[in-house]
Enzyme design. Structure first.
Site, PDB file in Angstrom:
ATOM      1  N   SER A  72      80.215  33.839   5.047  1.00 41.99           N
ATOM      2  CA  SER A  72      79.686  32.930   4.036  1.00 41.99           C
ATOM      3  C   SER A  72      78.168  32.993   3.976  1.00 41.99           C
ATOM      4  CB  SER A  72      80.122  31.497   4.331  1.00 41.99           C
ATOM      5  OG  SER A  72      79.799  31.167   5.654  1.00 41.99           O
TER       6      SER A  72
ATOM      7  N   GLU B 194      84.475  34.994  -4.031  1.00 46.94           N
ATOM      8  CA  GLU B 194      83.206  35.619  -4.407  1.00 46.94           C
ATOM      9  C   GLU B 194      83.273  37.087  -3.980  1.00 46.94           C
ATOM     10  OE1 GLU B 194      79.836  32.173  -4.297  1.00 46.94           O
ATOM     11  OE2 GLU B 194      80.524  32.837  -2.333  1.00 46.94           O
TER      12      GLU B 194
ATOM     13  N   ASN C 238      77.528  28.635  -1.836  1.00 44.16           N
ATOM     14  CA  ASN C 238      76.722  27.976  -0.800  1.00 44.16           C
ATOM     15  C   ASN C 238      75.264  27.795  -1.214  1.00 44.16           C
ATOM     16  OD1 ASN C 238      78.670  27.293   1.047  1.00 44.16           O
ATOM     17  ND2 ASN C 238      78.644  29.303   2.032  1.00 44.16           N
TER      18      ASN C 238
ATOM     19  N   HIS D 279      84.464  36.642  -0.230  1.00 45.00           N
ATOM     20  CA  HIS D 279      84.297  35.306   0.349  1.00 45.00           C
ATOM     21  C   HIS D 279      85.336  34.346  -0.232  1.00 45.00           C
ATOM     22  CE1 HIS D 279      81.637  31.541   1.020  1.00 45.00           C
ATOM     23  NE2 HIS D 279      82.432  31.749   2.039  1.00 45.00           N
TER      24      HIS D 279
HETATM   25  N1  3HC Z   1      98.759  24.942   2.122  1.00 46.13           N
HETATM   26  C1  3HC Z   1      99.647  24.545   1.176  1.00 46.13           C
HETATM   27  N2  3HC Z   1      99.599  23.355   0.565  1.00 46.13           N
HETATM   28  C2  3HC Z   1      98.650  22.501   0.947  1.00 46.13           C
HETATM   29  C3  3HC Z   1      97.688  22.815   1.946  1.00 46.13           C
HETATM   30  C4  3HC Z   1      97.780  24.119   2.533  1.00 46.13           C
HETATM   31  N3  3HC Z   1      96.915  24.527   3.459  1.00 46.13           N
HETATM   32  N4  3HC Z   1      96.846  21.761   2.092  1.00 46.13           N
HETATM   33  C5  3HC Z   1      97.254  20.801   1.235  1.00 46.13           C
HETATM   34  N5  3HC Z   1      98.331  21.258   0.557  1.00 46.13           N
HETATM   35  C6  3HC Z   1      99.062  20.567  -0.505  1.00 46.13           C
HETATM   36  C7  3HC Z   1      99.534  19.166  -0.145  1.00 46.13           C
HETATM   37  O1  3HC Z   1     100.771  19.207   0.520  1.00 46.13           O
HETATM   38  C8  3HC Z   1      99.641  18.527  -1.517  1.00 46.13           C
HETATM   39  O2  3HC Z   1     100.850  18.969  -2.123  1.00 46.13           O
HETATM   40  P1  3HC Z   1     101.646  18.019  -3.168  1.00 46.13           P
HETATM   41  O3  3HC Z   1     100.717  17.822  -4.345  1.00 46.13           O
HETATM   42  O4  3HC Z   1     102.862  18.792  -3.526  1.00 46.13           O
HETATM   43  O5  3HC Z   1     101.924  16.745  -2.404  1.00 46.13           O
HETATM   44  C9  3HC Z   1      98.519  19.180  -2.297  1.00 46.13           C
HETATM   45  O6  3HC Z   1      98.173  20.391  -1.605  1.00 46.13           O
HETATM   46  C10 3HC Z   1      97.297  18.286  -2.382  1.00 46.13           C
HETATM   47  O7  3HC Z   1      96.885  17.949  -1.073  1.00 46.13           O
HETATM   48  P2  3HC Z   1      96.459  16.475  -0.649  1.00 46.13           P
HETATM   49  O8  3HC Z   1      97.193  15.468  -1.470  1.00 46.13           O
HETATM   50  O9  3HC Z   1      96.567  16.392   0.834  1.00 46.13           O
HETATM   51  O10 3HC Z   1      94.911  16.372  -0.915  1.00 46.13           O
HETATM   52  P3  3HC Z   1      94.024  16.715  -2.190  1.00 46.13           P
HETATM   53  O11 3HC Z   1      94.715  16.392  -3.470  1.00 46.13           O
HETATM   54  O12 3HC Z   1      92.709  16.117  -1.903  1.00 46.13           O
HETATM   55  O13 3HC Z   1      93.856  18.305  -2.158  1.00 46.13           O
HETATM   56  C11 3HC Z   1      92.253  19.892  -1.385  1.00 46.13           C
HETATM   57  C12 3HC Z   1      93.396  18.931  -1.021  1.00 46.13           C
HETATM   58  C13 3HC Z   1      92.794  21.022  -2.260  1.00 46.13           C
HETATM   59  C14 3HC Z   1      91.753  20.457  -0.077  1.00 46.13           C
HETATM   60  C15 3HC Z   1      91.148  19.119  -2.190  1.00 46.13           C
HETATM   61  O14 3HC Z   1      90.787  17.959  -1.497  1.00 46.13           O
HETATM   62  C16 3HC Z   1      89.916  19.944  -2.403  1.00 46.13           C
HETATM   63  O15 3HC Z   1      89.870  20.790  -3.276  1.00 46.13           O
HETATM   64  N6  3HC Z   1      88.853  19.702  -1.593  1.00 46.13           N
HETATM   65  C17 3HC Z   1      87.623  20.427  -1.658  1.00 46.13           C
HETATM   66  C18 3HC Z   1      87.748  21.657  -0.833  1.00 46.13           C
HETATM   67  C19 3HC Z   1      86.515  22.506  -0.916  1.00 46.13           C
HETATM   68  O16 3HC Z   1      85.526  22.178  -1.523  1.00 46.13           O
HETATM   69  N7  3HC Z   1      86.600  23.670  -0.235  1.00 46.13           N
HETATM   70  C20 3HC Z   1      85.524  24.579  -0.169  1.00 46.13           C
HETATM   71  C21 3HC Z   1      84.806  24.344   1.097  1.00 46.13           C
HETATM   72  S1  3HC Z   1      83.369  25.320   1.202  1.00 46.13           S
HETATM   73  C22 3HC Z   1      83.917  26.768   1.837  1.00 46.13           C
HETATM   74  O17 3HC Z   1      85.062  26.949   2.173  1.00 46.13           O
HETATM   75  C23 3HC Z   1      82.906  27.821   1.938  1.00 46.13           C
HETATM   76  C24 3HC Z   1      82.448  28.066   3.318  1.00 46.13           C
HETATM   77  O18 3HC Z   1      81.563  29.122   3.279  1.00 46.13           O
HETATM   78  C25 3HC Z   1      81.796  26.890   3.975  1.00 46.13           C
END
Ligand code: 3HC
Length: 297
Positions: free
Chosen positions: A123, A156, A194, A144
């Site tokens: 990242s 990315e 990022n 990424h």
């Molecule tokens: N695999 C499969 N399904 C999953 C899962 C996984 N790992 N994690 C969650 N789910 C499912 C849940 O079971 C739920 O399913 P349903 O709708 O059938 O009940 C669905 O996904 C939604 O999950 P939740 O209800 O628990 O929670 P959210 O609606 O908040 O969704 C999320 C979870 C998709 C993680 C959402 O909160 C999100 O998009 N968050 C932001 C994440 C983000 O910004 N990520 C980027 C981080 S930065 C990065 O990675 C870069 C690095 O360089 C730092």
């Protein structure tokens, strides 16, 4: 340049997620780890994630029990580098440490077939620096992915000054075949996401330090006021404060701009071992993971 078999280096959160999406898209994927116990942990995570997909309807991206079995059958774990020799693309997702990554690439360069593409999920580390460990600079790119990999649509695709255009396009198409939405970017520290996300997250900490609002209120403000799925502190805890801290260092080192500098509170939390969700404590206390309690610092 047909990609059929994928090698994934590292079976942590990102590596296991990448292997899962590759197998789901129909590719054979072999994941390399240093010890079997890390493979067991990563594969348990894959099983859990696939079980969630199996609970959904096909319209919502769900899979059948038979599809789940087929996906798992396409996945293989190994601790032997030689098992990656015939991969068409190798995606590295090991610890964010330049020396460790370079050592891994140098070792694999002599094992994996010459026309295979090497990709890094880094990242923040310069992809150009990583490619110097190999004799295939033109076949080296950044891919990424975002956490959680099975759900986040973005990849990315990072081009260096040495990447051959045909290799870049093959990697871009590969990301599409994974069911992801690729974006084109170049090897500038932080790439697109990022570059914009890190100053925002660090500003949230500064706003908190300056008394603008509580952790919960700042989170709710951004969640409900801007429609973000998570507020900045929930996201920081989710990404891992150690990871976020490391990224700020690399970015500050590159740009020497205050917006990328770590606020004192983040540094202290990392020193204290408060890494967020994974350590049970960050900006929130996860003693009860279903009901995180915001801290006051
Ligand atoms: N695999 C499969 N399904 C999953 C899962 C996984 N790992 N994690 C969650 N789910 C499912 C849940 O079971 C739920 O399913 P349903 O709708 O059938 O009940 C669905 O996904 C939604 O999950 P939740 O209800 O628990 O929670 P959210 O609606 O908040 O969704 C999320 C979870 C998709 C993680 C959402 O909160 C999100 O998009 N968050 C932001 C994440 C983000 O910004 N990520 C980027 C981080 S930065 C990065 O990675 C870069 C690095 O360089 C730092």
């Amino acid at each position: 340049m047909e990609i059929k078999k994928v090698g994934v280096l590292g079976c942590g959160l990102m590596g296991s997620g990448i292997a899962q999406v590759c197998a789901t898209a129909g590719f054979d994927a072999t994941v390399l780890e240093v010890e079997q116990k890390y493979l067991d942990k990563g594969f348990a995570g894959i099983e859990k994630s696939l079980a969630k997909f199996a609970e959904r309807t096909p319209e919502k991206g769900g899979i059948t029990a038979a599809q789940k079995r087929e996906i798992l059958a396409r996945l293989k774990g190994t601790t032997n580098k030689a098992d990656l020799a015939d991969c068409d693309i190798v995606i590295e997702a090991i610890i964010e440490n330049v020396e460790e990554k370079k050592k891994m690439y140098a070792a694999l360069d002599g094992i994996v077939k010459k026309d295979a593409i090497f990709a890094s999920n880094t990242s923040s580390i310069s992809v150009t620096e990583l490619l110097t460990a190999t004799k295939r600079p033109e076949r080296f790119i950044g891919l990424h992915f975002f956490n959680p990999v099975p759900l986040m649509k973005l990849v990315e695709v990072v081009k260096t000054i040495a990447t051959a255009p045909a290799v870049y396009e093959a990697a871009y198409e590969f990301a599409k075949r994974l069911g992801k939405v690729p974006v084109r970017t170049s090897d500038k520290t932080g790439f697109i996401v990022n570059r914009l996300l890190v100053p925002y997250l660090l500003d949230a900490i500064r706003a908190y330090e300056e008394g603008v609002g509580s952790i919960e209120d700042i989170d709710n403000a951004m969640k409900l006021g801007c429609g973000y799925p998570m507020g900045p502190f929930t996201l920081l805890d989710f990404v891992g404060l150690d990871t976020a801290y490391y990224i700020t260092h690399v970015m500050y080192d590159e740009f020497k701009e205050r917006r990328f500098a770590s606020p004192p509170l983040l540094k202290r939390m990392v020193m204290a071992g408060w890494y967020g969700r994974k350590s049970g404590r960050g900006f929130y206390d996860y003693s009860d993971p279903e009901k995180p309690v915001a801290g006051m610092f």
